[in-house]
Scaffold this motif. Structure first.
Motif, PDB file in Angstrom:
ATOM      1  N   ALA A  33     -15.668  37.821 -12.409  1.00  0.00           N
ATOM      2  CA  ALA A  33     -16.008  37.952 -13.831  1.00  0.00           C
ATOM      3  C   ALA A  33     -15.729  39.361 -14.338  1.00  0.00           C
ATOM      4  O   ALA A  33     -15.265  39.541 -15.470  1.00  0.00           O
ATOM      5  CB  ALA A  33     -17.478  37.594 -14.042  1.00  0.00           C
ATOM      6  N   ARG A  34     -15.995  40.347 -13.502  1.00  0.00           N
ATOM      7  CA  ARG A  34     -15.841  41.743 -13.937  1.00  0.00           C
ATOM      8  C   ARG A  34     -14.409  42.259 -13.841  1.00  0.00           C
ATOM      9  O   ARG A  34     -13.947  42.987 -14.708  1.00  0.00           O
ATOM     10  CB  ARG A  34     -16.760  42.624 -13.105  1.00  0.00           C
ATOM     11  N   PHE A  35     -13.708  41.890 -12.760  1.00  0.00           N
ATOM     12  CA  PHE A  35     -12.392  42.470 -12.496  1.00  0.00           C
ATOM     13  C   PHE A  35     -11.235  41.490 -12.640  1.00  0.00           C
ATOM     14  O   PHE A  35     -10.072  41.881 -12.514  1.00  0.00           O
ATOM     15  CB  PHE A  35     -12.354  43.099 -11.097  1.00  0.00           C
ATOM     16  N   GLY A  36     -11.527  40.224 -12.845  1.00  0.00           N
ATOM     17  CA  GLY A  36     -10.467  39.232 -13.031  1.00  0.00           C
ATOM     18  C   GLY A  36      -9.550  39.151 -11.830  1.00  0.00           C
ATOM     19  O   GLY A  36     -10.003  39.026 -10.696  1.00  0.00           O
ATOM     20  N   ASP A  37      -8.248  39.250 -12.075  1.00  0.00           N
ATOM     21  CA  ASP A  37      -7.250  39.136 -11.011  1.00  0.00           C
ATOM     22  C   ASP A  37      -7.348  40.257  -9.978  1.00  0.00           C
ATOM     23  O   ASP A  37      -6.809  40.130  -8.872  1.00  0.00           O
ATOM     24  CB  ASP A  37      -5.838  39.121 -11.592  1.00  0.00           C
ATOM     25  N   ASP A  38      -8.009  41.335 -10.311  1.00  0.00           N
ATOM     26  CA  ASP A  38      -8.152  42.460  -9.383  1.00  0.00           C
ATOM     27  C   ASP A  38      -9.423  42.391  -8.548  1.00  0.00           C
ATOM     28  O   ASP A  38      -9.743  43.335  -7.825  1.00  0.00           O
ATOM     29  CB  ASP A  38      -8.114  43.783 -10.152  1.00  0.00           C
ATOM     30  N   ALA A  39     -10.150  41.287  -8.622  1.00  0.00           N
ATOM     31  CA  ALA A  39     -11.415  41.161  -7.891  1.00  0.00           C
ATOM     32  C   ALA A  39     -11.219  41.293  -6.383  1.00  0.00           C
ATOM     33  O   ALA A  39     -12.031  41.920  -5.700  1.00  0.00           O
ATOM     34  CB  ALA A  39     -12.081  39.834  -8.227  1.00  0.00           C
ATOM     35  N   GLY A  40     -10.157  40.723  -5.859  1.00  0.00           N
ATOM     36  CA  GLY A  40      -9.891  40.841  -4.428  1.00  0.00           C
ATOM     37  C   GLY A  40      -9.652  42.274  -3.999  1.00  0.00           C
ATOM     38  O   GLY A  40     -10.105  42.702  -2.936  1.00  0.00           O
ATOM     39  N   PHE A  41      -8.966  43.031  -4.851  1.00  0.00           N
ATOM     40  CA  PHE A  41      -8.736  44.447  -4.549  1.00  0.00           C
ATOM     41  C   PHE A  41     -10.049  45.225  -4.555  1.00  0.00           C
ATOM     42  O   PHE A  41     -10.259  46.129  -3.740  1.00  0.00           O
ATOM     43  CB  PHE A  41      -7.764  45.074  -5.548  1.00  0.00           C
ATOM     44  N   GLU A  42     -10.930  44.885  -5.476  1.00  0.00           N
ATOM     45  CA  GLU A  42     -12.232  45.551  -5.536  1.00  0.00           C
ATOM     46  C   GLU A  42     -13.064  45.233  -4.295  1.00  0.00           C
ATOM     47  O   GLU A  42     -13.702  46.118  -3.723  1.00  0.00           O
ATOM     48  CB  GLU A  42     -12.984  45.135  -6.798  1.00  0.00           C
ATOM     49  N   ALA A  43     -13.054  43.969  -3.873  1.00  0.00           N
ATOM     50  CA  ALA A  43     -13.770  43.600  -2.655  1.00  0.00           C
ATOM     51  C   ALA A  43     -13.192  44.335  -1.444  1.00  0.00           C
ATOM     52  O   ALA A  43     -13.945  44.792  -0.574  1.00  0.00           O
ATOM     53  CB  ALA A  43     -13.717  42.092  -2.432  1.00  0.00           C
ATOM     54  N   ALA A  44     -11.877  44.465  -1.390  1.00  0.00           N
ATOM     55  CA  ALA A  44     -11.237  45.198  -0.291  1.00  0.00           C
ATOM     56  C   ALA A  44     -11.649  46.668  -0.315  1.00  0.00           C
ATOM     57  O   ALA A  44     -11.891  47.274   0.734  1.00  0.00           O
ATOM     58  CB  ALA A  44      -9.725  45.071  -0.384  1.00  0.00           C
ATOM     59  N   ALA A  45     -11.750  47.251  -1.514  1.00  0.00           N
ATOM     60  CA  ALA A  45     -12.172  48.645  -1.633  1.00  0.00           C
ATOM     61  C   ALA A  45     -13.621  48.814  -1.175  1.00  0.00           C
ATOM     62  O   ALA A  45     -13.960  49.805  -0.513  1.00  0.00           O
ATOM     63  CB  ALA A  45     -12.009  49.126  -3.076  1.00  0.00           C
ATOM     64  N   LEU A  46     -14.464  47.854  -1.502  1.00  0.00           N
ATOM     65  CA  LEU A  46     -15.857  47.916  -1.058  1.00  0.00           C
ATOM     66  C   LEU A  46     -15.952  47.763   0.460  1.00  0.00           C
ATOM     67  O   LEU A  46     -16.775  48.417   1.110  1.00  0.00           O
ATOM     68  CB  LEU A  46     -16.679  46.837  -1.768  1.00  0.00           C
ATOM     69  N   ALA A  47     -15.103  46.917   1.031  1.00  0.00           N
ATOM     70  CA  ALA A  47     -15.066  46.779   2.486  1.00  0.00           C
ATOM     71  C   ALA A  47     -14.621  48.088   3.133  1.00  0.00           C
ATOM     72  O   ALA A  47     -15.229  48.544   4.115  1.00  0.00           O
ATOM     73  CB  ALA A  47     -14.130  45.644   2.889  1.00  0.00           C
ATOM     74  N   GLU A  48     -13.596  48.688   2.579  1.00  0.00           N
ATOM     75  CA  GLU A  48     -13.095  49.969   3.115  1.00  0.00           C
ATOM     76  C   GLU A  48     -14.165  51.054   3.028  1.00  0.00           C
ATOM     77  O   GLU A  48     -14.349  51.845   3.954  1.00  0.00           O
ATOM     78  CB  GLU A  48     -11.843  50.386   2.340  1.00  0.00           C
ATOM     79  N   ARG A  49     -14.870  51.084   1.916  1.00  0.00           N
ATOM     80  CA  ARG A  49     -15.947  52.073   1.740  1.00  0.00           C
ATOM     81  C   ARG A  49     -17.024  51.875   2.801  1.00  0.00           C
ATOM     82  O   ARG A  49     -17.491  52.836   3.408  1.00  0.00           O
ATOM     83  CB  ARG A  49     -16.553  51.958   0.344  1.00  0.00           C
TER      84      ARG A  49
END
Length: 82
Positions: A33-49
């Protein structure tokens, strides 16, 4: 020796990610809902963090959420349809 058979792994349905609780699905839906098509990239960034902080559990959780986002973003049914 090589055979001309199809690889059964290519025909197999993808396995669903392990979700520990409903909150993981809610987090995936929130990222979509927040990032749309980039949601997977955001989840990957949170995993990396999480990994960089030494939080293995958080890393695994966000990787599974990333996989769930990929499945949800296809817009197709997944698994057995009853």
């Amino acid at each position: 020796m090589s055979f001309a058979f199809d690889d059964p792994a290519e025909d197999a349905a993808p396995q669903p990610p392990y979700l520990h609780d409903r909150a993981a699905f809610d987090d995936a839906a929130g990222l979509i809902a927040r990032f749309g098509d980039d949601a997977g990239f955001e989840a990957a960034a949170l995993a990396e963090r999480s990994r960089n902080l030494g939080n293995a559990i958080g890393f695994c959780r966000w990787r599974q959420i990333e996989r769930l986002i990929v499945i949800l973003s296809t817009g197709r049914p997944f698994g057995t349809i009853h």
